[in-house]
Design an enzyme around this catalytic site. Structure first.
Site, PDB file in Angstrom:
ATOM      1  CG  ASN A   3      -1.443   1.106   1.393  1.00 59.93           C
ATOM      2  OD1 ASN A   3      -1.732   2.122   0.516  1.00 59.93           O
ATOM      3  ND2 ASN A   3      -2.303   1.424   2.543  1.00 59.93           N
TER       4      ASN A   3
ATOM      5  CE  LYS B 223      -0.148   3.358   4.697  1.00 60.61           C
ATOM      6  NZ  LYS B 223      -0.202   3.493   6.203  1.00 60.61           N
TER       7      LYS B 223
ATOM      8  CG  HIS C  83      -6.102   1.958   4.922  1.00 62.03           C
ATOM      9  ND1 HIS C  83      -5.796   3.138   6.113  1.00 62.03           N
ATOM     10  CD2 HIS C  83      -5.104   1.067   4.789  1.00 62.03           C
ATOM     11  CE1 HIS C  83      -4.331   2.783   6.405  1.00 62.03           C
ATOM     12  NE2 HIS C  83      -4.118   1.734   5.843  1.00 62.03           N
TER      13      HIS C  83
ATOM     14  CD  GLU D 177      -3.054   5.557   6.736  1.00 61.65           C
ATOM     15  OE1 GLU D 177      -2.960   5.721   5.401  1.00 61.65           O
ATOM     16  OE2 GLU D 177      -2.094   5.362   7.304  1.00 61.65           O
TER      17      GLU D 177
ATOM     18  CD  GLU E 105      -3.894  -2.440   7.285  1.00 61.43           C
ATOM     19  OE1 GLU E 105      -2.733  -2.503   6.738  1.00 61.43           O
ATOM     20  OE2 GLU E 105      -4.317  -1.229   7.017  1.00 61.43           O
TER      21      GLU E 105
ATOM     22  N   GLY F  70       2.072   2.008  10.788  1.00 62.96           N
ATOM     23  CA  GLY F  70       3.153   3.288  10.742  1.00 62.96           C
ATOM     24  C   GLY F  70       3.635   3.679  12.110  1.00 62.96           C
TER      25      GLY F  70
ATOM     26  CB  SER G 105       4.856  -1.873  12.205  1.00 64.10           C
ATOM     27  OG  SER G 105       4.296  -0.603  12.424  1.00 64.10           O
TER      28      SER G 105
END
Ligand code: PGA
Length: 248
Positions: A9, A11, A94, A96, A166, A172, A212
């Protein structure tokens, strides 16, 4: 047997010219061909990426889409547009998108149904916050998300889903869920899928871990019975580490 997947991904990283350079690098590396490789690329770079990848066995994913085919939806990208440039997979839900862009489960559900209808493979992301985990509500949270996000999905459609667990606190941050915790949650997802659909469907759906993931923790995760792959952010932006992840 479920085929393992490593999905990158990217991003909001890599302009079209940077993506081109990166993909040329990727194509020069050796991969374990048993592992399905998906690159989830920013919209603008997809067309150029497809030109480079169309004769390879990499799949191209998008990181989002709108559920309508066309019309007055300023700034949005439709499933038919994605198909036209060779996209086969699409990340939906996701964290985000949920947190920064306030996407709710109703919207995510519409996107899932639309992706399935257009023969795109959704990579549906679910996961709990640190607070929810500490409060002992992690499973409750993902079951709530799955229940809403998969409303009206049929058994035959469900077999084509990919789900990514996730935990938000691991994205991250360099904090990975332990492989035991990840396996426990992913097993809970598979059990939920068995009761929502049936055992045969739950057995076919591939469930990834994300948060991660790095070359030094991939092996331990992939050794778990229920973990079928990884959705990788940061480490997918480095050629050597992406290759090392695929060749775990
Ligand atoms: P990360 O991101 O690997 O950088 O933690 C994972 C993701 O957000 O899909």
């Amino acid at each position: 047997m479920r085929r393992p997947i490593i999905a990158g991904n990217w991003k909001m990283n890599q302009s079209p010219s940077q993506a081109e350079e990166f993909i040329r690098g990727l194509l020069a590396m050796d991969y374990d061909i048993q592992v399905e490789r998906v690159l989830c690329i920013p919209f603008l770079a997809i067309d150029r990426a497809h030109d480079l990848l169309k004769t390879s066995d990499f799949f191209i994913g998008a990181q989002n889409m709108y559920f309508e085919e066309k019309g007055a939806y300023t700034g949005e990208i439709s499933p038919t547009m994605l198909k036209d440039v060779g996209v086969t997979h699409v990340i939906l839900g996701h964290s985000e998108r949920r947190e920064i862009f306030q996407e709710d489960d109703d919207l995510i559900n519409r996107k899932i149904l639309s992706a399935l209808h257009h023969d795109l493979t959704p990579i549906l992301c679910v996961g709990e916050t640190e607070q929810e985990r500490e409060g002992g509500h992690a499973k409750e949270k993902i079951e709530f998300q799955l229940g809403k996000d998969l409303q009206e999905v049929s058994h035959s459609e469900a077999e084509r889903l990919i789900i990514a667990y996730e935990p938000i606190w691991a994205i991250g941050t360099g904090k990975t869920a332990s492989s035991d915790d990840a396996e426990e949650m992913i097993q809970a997802i598979r059990e939920w899928l068995s009761s929502r659909f049936d055992d045969a469907v739950a057995d076919k759906i591939r469930i990834l871990y994300g948060g991660s993931v790095k070359p030094d923790n991939i092996r331990e995760l992939m050794d778990k019975e229920n973990i079928d792959g990884a959705l990788v952010g940061g480490a997918s932006l480095d050629l050597q580490s992406f290759a090392a992840l695929v060749n775990y």
